[in-house]
Structure formats: C-alpha cells, structure tokens
Design an enzyme around this catalytic site. Structure first.
Site, PDB file in Angstrom:
ATOM      1  N   MET A   7       0.715  -5.633 -16.196  1.00  0.00           N
ATOM      2  CA  MET A   7       0.002  -5.853 -17.447  1.00  0.00           C
ATOM      3  C   MET A   7      -1.124  -4.834 -17.607  1.00  0.00           C
ATOM      4  SD  MET A   7      -1.685  -9.470 -18.648  1.00  0.00           S
ATOM      5  CE  MET A   7      -0.159 -10.285 -18.224  1.00  0.00           C
ATOM      6  N   HIS A  65      -2.296  -4.721  -7.898  1.00  0.00           N
ATOM      7  CA  HIS A  65      -3.382  -5.614  -8.302  1.00  0.00           C
ATOM      8  C   HIS A  65      -3.192  -6.952  -7.602  1.00  0.00           C
ATOM      9  CE1 HIS A  65      -3.821  -3.273 -12.363  1.00  0.00           C
ATOM     10  NE2 HIS A  65      -4.253  -2.581 -11.331  1.00  0.00           N
ATOM     11  N   ASP A 122      -3.595   0.297 -16.617  1.00  0.00           N
ATOM     12  CA  ASP A 122      -4.069   0.956 -15.403  1.00  0.00           C
ATOM     13  C   ASP A 122      -2.976   1.884 -14.875  1.00  0.00           C
ATOM     14  OD1 ASP A 122      -5.668   1.612 -13.236  1.00  0.00           O
ATOM     15  OD2 ASP A 122      -4.953  -0.075 -12.022  1.00  0.00           O
ATOM     16  N   SER A 162       1.398  -4.025 -10.883  1.00  0.00           N
ATOM     17  CA  SER A 162       0.598  -5.243 -11.036  1.00  0.00           C
ATOM     18  C   SER A 162       1.538  -6.439 -11.149  1.00  0.00           C
ATOM     19  CB  SER A 162      -0.320  -5.123 -12.257  1.00  0.00           C
ATOM     20  OG  SER A 162      -1.156  -6.251 -12.370  1.00  0.00           O
ATOM     21  N   THR A 163       1.565  -7.124 -12.296  1.00  0.00           N
ATOM     22  CA  THR A 163       2.396  -8.315 -12.465  1.00  0.00           C
ATOM     23  C   THR A 163       3.864  -7.998 -12.209  1.00  0.00           C
ATOM     24  OG1 THR A 163       0.862  -9.038 -14.189  1.00  0.00           O
ATOM     25  CG2 THR A 163       2.959 -10.211 -14.017  1.00  0.00           C
TER      26      THR A 163
END
Length: 380
Positions: free
Chosen positions: A319, A226, A322, A199-200
């Site tokens: 973050m 994401h 998940d 993600s991030t």
C-alpha cells in the site's frame, strides 16, 4: 457498492470498537460479529462477507484454524489483529500462511500517532483488501508448463511455506503484462546487489521469490518489508528455514555477503555504506518524521549512491508509494527496476506508483519473478 464486513473477536469491547470504526466509513458496513473461530466459519459461509477482521487467540476455535477453514470453503479477504510480541509475530505469520492477506496490531496506538490516523488506516486496509474478494473466489486456472527456475526440495526447518490464494488466479491485465509463455532475455547488465521493497502481501511474496534462489546465489540481497519491530526477527527466521540462501535480520555493521538476504529491522532504517565489494549495513534510528520504518526509499537511495548502476531492484505488493523515489534514484544511476504486476498483488499501490511514474522497465507476475532473476543473472 457498500462492502460487507464480518468482525470476529471474543472481546465484546473490541468487537464494538472495530465495528464503530468500520461503520464510520460510508463504503463499509459491519453485517455481523462472531465471538470465536467456529462462529466465524459458520457466518462466513452463511453471510458471504466481502472482508473479515479476525482475532488470533479465541476460545472454541482459534483465528488461525478459522482462517484455514474459511479459505478452504469460502475464500474471503481476511485482516488479522495481533499482539506485538514474539508469540504474536509467529501466530500472525501462521495466519498469513493459512491465507490471511494482511494484519494490524491490536493496540491501535501501536500503528498510529493519534486516533484519527488509526481510524483512517484501519478503514483503508479493509477497503484495499476487499478488492481481492471476487478475484479470490474464482477457480484457480489449470497448471501450465513453464520453464521456471528450480524450486527448493528441502528446507532447513520444518516450517510450512506460506501460500497466497490472492495470487492463484488471474484478474484484470496489467499495463505491461508478461504472458505465461513469454521467454525472458538477459539485458546483459552486470549487478552486485539485489534490493527488494514491499509491504502489504509482502511476507508471502518474499517467500515465493526467495525460496527459489540457490544457496550459492552470487550477490547479497537487501529486503525492506513494512513490519513492526517485534515481527522482523521472527519473519527472518522463518524465511531462513524455508530458503536455500541465508536470511537474517540485518544488524548494524553486517558485511554484505553473497548468498545472504538482509531483512531491515522494524522500527529502524537500513542503509548501505562503503563501496561495492566491501559494503556494510548501516542501521539508524527510524526517525519521527518518516512514515515508514523501515522505508524502501531510504534503502534504495543509499544503494544508488554505493552501487550506482549495479543494482537489480524490485518493488512488490504494498500500500502507498514507498519505493518510488528510491527507485527513481536507482534508475537515474542506471540500475534496473522491476515492479510486480497488478493481478498478482494483494495491494497494487507501491508497484503501481513505480510503474505509473515510468520507472520500472518490466511489470512481472509474482510467480515468474524468480525465473526472471535466473535469466537476468545468467543462472540458467
């Protein structure tokens, strides 16, 4: 300690709106605003903020140029605001290339179901990337010789590789650190699929891992990042130009082929259907009840059902948590799970969730993951 934030945007309305949200968090304080990129560069040098929020399209100097100049002179965690268009996606990827750590859509209704959720998300993102400030401002260590996998010498398109200042210097040690001189050993397991969730900070991390893989990589790769739906096609195209393997945005019915990475489309869920050797991608509606679209847990879970113990999986920077439940299913089937270590993450959320749950067998620094893949798959 209250974190100092510099807000950069040419719209007085947006500057005021973002400032109100940030100041609504007792941990954050907007110390000033800048009206264009040039103003931002000057104020970043003078005020030394902990975090900068940055618009992309501005007069005098655009946000991408400003990010590049700030990262050269006063490295600071930067959160970009961008439009959810194809051009906005390209510009955002350019900003990450220049050194920005994260991005959010400029229309808050595009990132949350209600105002309170949007406010909380923005405040959380600012707080998370602020943790990288001291880390980014340390001088980079001298290069150390390692027996790493070969790096690509050419790309298919004239695209600049993304680099991250956030992963260029060491911070606090992870729970199970891997030293730069450690020699990896293959586990002896046999794999038929590689699965990576992030993600991030993921765009930079994925580029770093994938760009070192050879064109004849022996198995398919599924990628879950994401990212908004308008961004994934542009991101896949950029990775395809930087990597020797083929990278594409996954489409429903795609057969999983060796040497190809399939990026889950934003706003949807990517599953794997069929059997090993004849598996296909299945793209379904994202669903209103899912927090992440795409979701790492969904793809990992389906991979566990199809490939059982034949999956080499990785959870990289991001973050939240998940990937933890999907990784647990993979481990229960006998597959391998690795996590990125804390010091090389932009946000140590997703990998931490996997590591703390005792699911990952190794916590690896980003710059050695490709090398570890080579050793595990006996490609060296």
């Amino acid at each position: 300690m209250v974190l100092k934030v510099l807000v950069v945007d040419d719209s007085s309305f947006f500057r005021r709106r973002v400032s109100e949200i940030i100041n609504g968090d007792p941990r954050l304080q907007v110390i000033d605003c800048a009206v264009n990129g040039k103003d931002a560069v000057e104020k970043a040098a003078k005020l030394k903020p902990d975090v900068i929020t940055m618009d992309i399209e501005m007069p005098v100097m655009d946000g991408i140029t400003a990010v590049r100049e700030i990262m050269q002179s006063n490295p600071t965690p930067i959160l970009m605001f961008s439009s959810l268009t194809h051009d906005g996606a390209q510009a955002t990827l350019d900003a990450l290339d220049a050194g920005a750590l994260d991005f959010l859509p400029k229309k808050f209704e595009d990132i949350a179901r209600n105002r309170d959720e949007a406010v909380a998300l923005l405040q959380q993102r600012v707080n998370e990337i602020a943790r990288k400030r001291a880390f980014m401002r340390r001088p980079a260590p001298a290069a150390r010789p390692t027996t790493t996998a070969p790096t690509p010498t050419a790309s298919r398109a004239p695209v600049r590789p993304m680099t991250s200042r956030a992963s260029s210097a060491p911070a606090a040690p992870a729970a199970r650190p891997v030293s730069s001189s450690a020699r990896f050993k293959a586990s002896g397991k046999r794999y038929q699929l590689v699965a990576i969730g992030t993600s991030t900070g993921g765009p930079v991390a994925l580029q770093k891992v994938l760009s070192g893989l050879p064109a004849n990589f022996p198995m398919p790769i599924v990628l879950i990042q994401h990212m908004p739906s308008t961004f994934t096609a542009a991101f896949a195209q950029r990775l395809n130009g930087l990597c020797k393997i083929t990278v594409k945005e996954a489409q429903d019915g795609d057969p999983l082929q060796p040497g190809t990475a399939y990026l889950a489309p934003g706003g949807m869920q990517m599953m794997i259907d069929g059997r090993p050797g004849a598996a296909r991608v299945k793209i379904i509606d994202g669903g209103d009840r899912m927090n992440y679209k795409p979701c790492v847990d969904v793809t990992f879970g389906s991979a566990a059902k199809v490939y059982n113990d034949k999956v080499l999986s990785m959870v990289l920077t991001g973050m939240g948590a998940d990937g933890r439940d999907g990784a647990r299913l993979l481990k229960q089937q006998g597959s391998t799970v690795w996590a990125q270590d804390e010091e090389s993450c932009v946000v140590y959320g997703m990998p931490q969730a996997v590591a703390k749950a005792g699911i990952s067998t190794e916590d690896l620094p980003l710059d050695r993951i490709t090398e570890r893949i080579f050793v595990e798959l006996n490609l060296v």
